[in-house]
Design an enzyme around this catalytic site. Structure first.
Site, PDB file in Angstrom:
ATOM      1  N   GLY A 294      65.146  27.380  43.909  1.00 27.79           N
ATOM      2  CA  GLY A 294      66.363  26.578  43.887  1.00 27.79           C
ATOM      3  C   GLY A 294      66.150  25.162  44.400  1.00 27.79           C
ATOM      4  O   GLY A 294      66.882  24.244  44.010  1.00 27.79           O
TER       5      GLY A 294
ATOM      6  N   GLU B 191      64.877  23.330  41.478  1.00 25.80           N
ATOM      7  CA  GLU B 191      66.001  23.212  40.536  1.00 25.80           C
ATOM      8  C   GLU B 191      66.997  22.145  40.996  1.00 25.80           C
ATOM      9  O   GLU B 191      67.498  21.362  40.187  1.00 25.80           O
ATOM     10  CB  GLU B 191      66.688  24.573  40.378  1.00 25.80           C
ATOM     11  CG  GLU B 191      65.784  25.556  39.648  1.00 25.80           C
ATOM     12  CD  GLU B 191      66.311  26.981  39.662  1.00 25.80           C
ATOM     13  OE1 GLU B 191      66.688  27.465  40.748  1.00 25.80           O
ATOM     14  OE2 GLU B 191      66.338  27.613  38.595  1.00 25.80           O
TER      15      GLU B 191
HETATM   16  N1  CO8 Z   1      65.165  31.696  52.115  1.00 22.59           N
HETATM   17  C1  CO8 Z   1      65.382  32.064  53.408  1.00 22.59           C
HETATM   18  N2  CO8 Z   1      64.568  31.711  54.423  1.00 22.59           N
HETATM   19  C2  CO8 Z   1      63.478  30.971  54.123  1.00 22.59           C
HETATM   20  C3  CO8 Z   1      63.175  30.571  52.800  1.00 22.59           C
HETATM   21  C4  CO8 Z   1      64.090  30.963  51.759  1.00 22.59           C
HETATM   22  N3  CO8 Z   1      63.910  30.593  50.467  1.00 22.59           N
HETATM   23  N4  CO8 Z   1      62.026  29.876  52.806  1.00 22.59           N
HETATM   24  C5  CO8 Z   1      61.621  29.825  54.093  1.00 22.59           C
HETATM   25  N5  CO8 Z   1      62.490  30.479  54.891  1.00 22.59           N
HETATM   26  C6  CO8 Z   1      62.405  30.687  56.350  1.00 22.59           C
HETATM   27  C7  CO8 Z   1      61.358  31.720  56.712  1.00 22.59           C
HETATM   28  O1  CO8 Z   1      61.886  33.013  56.562  1.00 22.59           O
HETATM   29  C8  CO8 Z   1      61.050  31.360  58.153  1.00 22.59           C
HETATM   30  O2  CO8 Z   1      62.093  31.842  58.951  1.00 22.59           O
HETATM   31  P1  CO8 Z   1      61.763  32.623  60.356  1.00 22.59           P
HETATM   32  O3  CO8 Z   1      61.117  31.547  61.197  1.00 22.59           O
HETATM   33  O4  CO8 Z   1      63.097  33.058  60.831  1.00 22.59           O
HETATM   34  O5  CO8 Z   1      60.810  33.714  60.009  1.00 22.59           O
HETATM   35  C9  CO8 Z   1      61.154  29.831  58.132  1.00 22.59           C
HETATM   36  O6  CO8 Z   1      61.926  29.494  56.970  1.00 22.59           O
HETATM   37  C10 CO8 Z   1      59.821  29.144  58.016  1.00 22.59           C
HETATM   38  O7  CO8 Z   1      59.150  29.674  56.885  1.00 22.59           O
HETATM   39  P2  CO8 Z   1      57.665  30.299  56.943  1.00 22.59           P
HETATM   40  O8  CO8 Z   1      57.374  30.881  58.276  1.00 22.59           O
HETATM   41  O9  CO8 Z   1      57.517  31.208  55.753  1.00 22.59           O
HETATM   42  O10 CO8 Z   1      56.800  28.961  56.744  1.00 22.59           O
HETATM   43  P3  CO8 Z   1      55.350  28.809  56.081  1.00 22.59           P
HETATM   44  O11 CO8 Z   1      54.958  27.407  56.339  1.00 22.59           O
HETATM   45  O12 CO8 Z   1      54.465  29.936  56.513  1.00 22.59           O
HETATM   46  O13 CO8 Z   1      55.616  29.016  54.492  1.00 22.59           O
HETATM   47  C11 CO8 Z   1      56.756  28.699  52.396  1.00 22.59           C
HETATM   48  C12 CO8 Z   1      56.409  28.109  53.781  1.00 22.59           C
HETATM   49  C13 CO8 Z   1      55.494  28.837  51.545  1.00 22.59           C
HETATM   50  C14 CO8 Z   1      57.730  27.712  51.734  1.00 22.59           C
HETATM   51  C15 CO8 Z   1      57.418  30.099  52.560  1.00 22.59           C
HETATM   52  O14 CO8 Z   1      58.461  29.986  53.502  1.00 22.59           O
HETATM   53  C16 CO8 Z   1      58.015  30.653  51.294  1.00 22.59           C
HETATM   54  O15 CO8 Z   1      57.273  31.174  50.452  1.00 22.59           O
HETATM   55  N6  CO8 Z   1      59.360  30.602  51.137  1.00 22.59           N
HETATM   56  C17 CO8 Z   1      60.055  31.167  50.017  1.00 22.59           C
HETATM   57  C18 CO8 Z   1      59.884  30.332  48.785  1.00 22.59           C
HETATM   58  C19 CO8 Z   1      60.589  30.967  47.614  1.00 22.59           C
HETATM   59  O16 CO8 Z   1      60.259  32.047  47.158  1.00 22.59           O
HETATM   60  N7  CO8 Z   1      61.602  30.273  47.075  1.00 22.59           N
HETATM   61  C20 CO8 Z   1      62.344  30.726  45.940  1.00 22.59           C
HETATM   62  C21 CO8 Z   1      63.552  31.452  46.387  1.00 22.59           C
HETATM   63  S1  CO8 Z   1      64.397  32.244  45.024  1.00 22.59           S
HETATM   64  C22 CO8 Z   1      65.388  31.053  44.389  1.00 22.59           C
HETATM   65  O17 CO8 Z   1      65.403  29.946  44.825  1.00 22.59           O
HETATM   66  C23 CO8 Z   1      66.262  31.476  43.241  1.00 22.59           C
HETATM   67  C24 CO8 Z   1      66.962  30.286  42.606  1.00 22.59           C
HETATM   68  C25 CO8 Z   1      68.421  30.383  42.800  1.00 22.59           C
HETATM   69  C26 CO8 Z   1      69.109  29.105  42.518  1.00 22.59           C
HETATM   70  C27 CO8 Z   1      69.457  28.298  43.755  1.00 22.59           C
HETATM   71  C28 CO8 Z   1      70.570  27.312  43.537  1.00 22.59           C
HETATM   72  C29 CO8 Z   1      70.151  25.853  43.502  1.00 22.59           C
END
Ligand code: CO8
Length: 263
Positions: free
Chosen positions: A113, A116
């Site tokens: 997102g 997007e």
């Molecule tokens: N949702 C919720 N929490 C998140 C997300 C997310 N997308 N991304 C990161 N966070 C949180 C983590 O859970 C973590 O929280 P906590 O400290 O409480 O554990 C905090 O942010 C820091 O993240 P990381 O520890 O994972 O940090 P890293 O540096 O190790 O990794 C990354 C960074 C690679 C970005 C990793 O966080 C990641 O892979 N995130 C998810 C990315 C992803 O899959 N995004 C797609 C989501 S699906 C989607 O967007 C569907 C589209 C819908 C349309 C949206 C409308 C515009």
């Protein structure tokens, strides 16, 4: 000020005529939760309606523009809930219907997102080492806020298909090379300066011409070539009804350098 009403975003006016919304949910890498999106839409709508704002900048932090929709929030959603609420549709309606030109400034992660959202802006700027991607397949879903359509229109079917089917990321440098980003900057500071400068240039031109130009370019993504050209010509005709058409053309004819736009 407007900013004080919000918990997940910051709203400011970095230079005259420019409204900036900064996503500010650092602990979740600006994951796009419902509260964040409600605030974002509210702020964008207010800036769009503010006659003193003639360009809008959407930014994140150096580390993350936005790491996607909030996965924790949507993980338990059922098909029935998603379908009946038309999940996500509301999120993108405001931003894609703004009349004011928008620039997204992407540094760090722009995933799912987040990617997007950046693609919904009129102009996309990024840092060279920004990380773009549509990793939804890794979560068992697909892009849901226009990713499959906007990415494909921007970079072509084969590259878009590869990115969406593998979930692999691509850099800001690649985004620029492929035409998804208008420009990639060497670092966050230069990105924000470049984005603010461009927003300021846009804000300095006659507002009606800017809104009209934005509208017709966006129509190119929806209409056939002949319909699009006709649409453009009609809007071009309409601008002869604006004050700034007279101001701009009179100034040229009289060799006036410092044009005073009425906006
Ligand atoms: N949702 C919720 N929490 C998140 C997300 C997310 N997308 N991304 C990161 N966070 C949180 C983590 O859970 C973590 O929280 P906590 O400290 O409480 O554990 C905090 O942010 C820091 O993240 P990381 O520890 O994972 O940090 P890293 O540096 O190790 O990794 C990354 C960074 C690679 C970005 C990793 O966080 C990641 O892979 N995130 C998810 C990315 C992803 O899959 N995004 C797609 C989501 S699906 C989607 O967007 C569907 C589209 C819908 C349309 C949206 C409308 C515009």
């Amino acid at each position: 000020t407007l900013s004080q009403q919000y918990d997940n975003i910051i709203v400011e006016t970095p230079v005259d005529g420019v409204g900036q919304v900064t996503l500010n949910r650092p602990k979740a890498l600006n994951a796009l939760s419902t509260p964040l999106f409600k605030e974002l839409n509210d702020a964008l709508q207010k800036l769009d309606e503010d006659p003193s704002i003639r360009a809008i900048l959407i930014a994140g932090s150096e580390r993350a523009f936005a790491a996607g929709a909030d996965i924790k929030e949507m993980k338990d959603l059922t098909f029935s809930q998603a379908y009946s609420k038309n999940f996500i549709q509301l999120w993108s309606t405001t931003i894609t219907n703004l009349n004011t030109p928008t620039i997204a400034a992407v540094s760090g992660y722009a995933l799912g997102g987040g990617c997007e959202l950046a693609m919904m802006a009129d102009i996309l700027y990024c840092t060279a080492n920004a990380t773009f991607g549509q990793p939804e397949v890794k979560l068992g879903v697909i892009p849901g806020a226009g990713g499959s359509q906007r990415l494909t229109r921007a970079i072509g079917k084969s590259k878009s298909m590869e990115i969406i089917l593998t979930g692999k990321t691509f850099s800001g440098e690649e985004a620029e090379k492929w035409g998804l980003a208008a420009r990639a900057f060497p670092n966050f500071e230069e990105l924000m300066k470049g984005a603010t400068d461009t927003a300021s240039v846009i804000a300095g031109y006659p507002m009606l011409a800017m809104k009209a130009a934005k509208e017709v370019v966006n129509q190119s993504q929806e209409l056939s070539l002949s319909e699009g050209i006709k649409y453009e010509r009609r809007v071009f005709h309409a601008l002869f009804g604006s004050k700034d058409q007279k101001v701009g053309m009179e100034a040229f004819a009289n060799k006036v350098k410092d044009v005073k736009w009425t906006h």
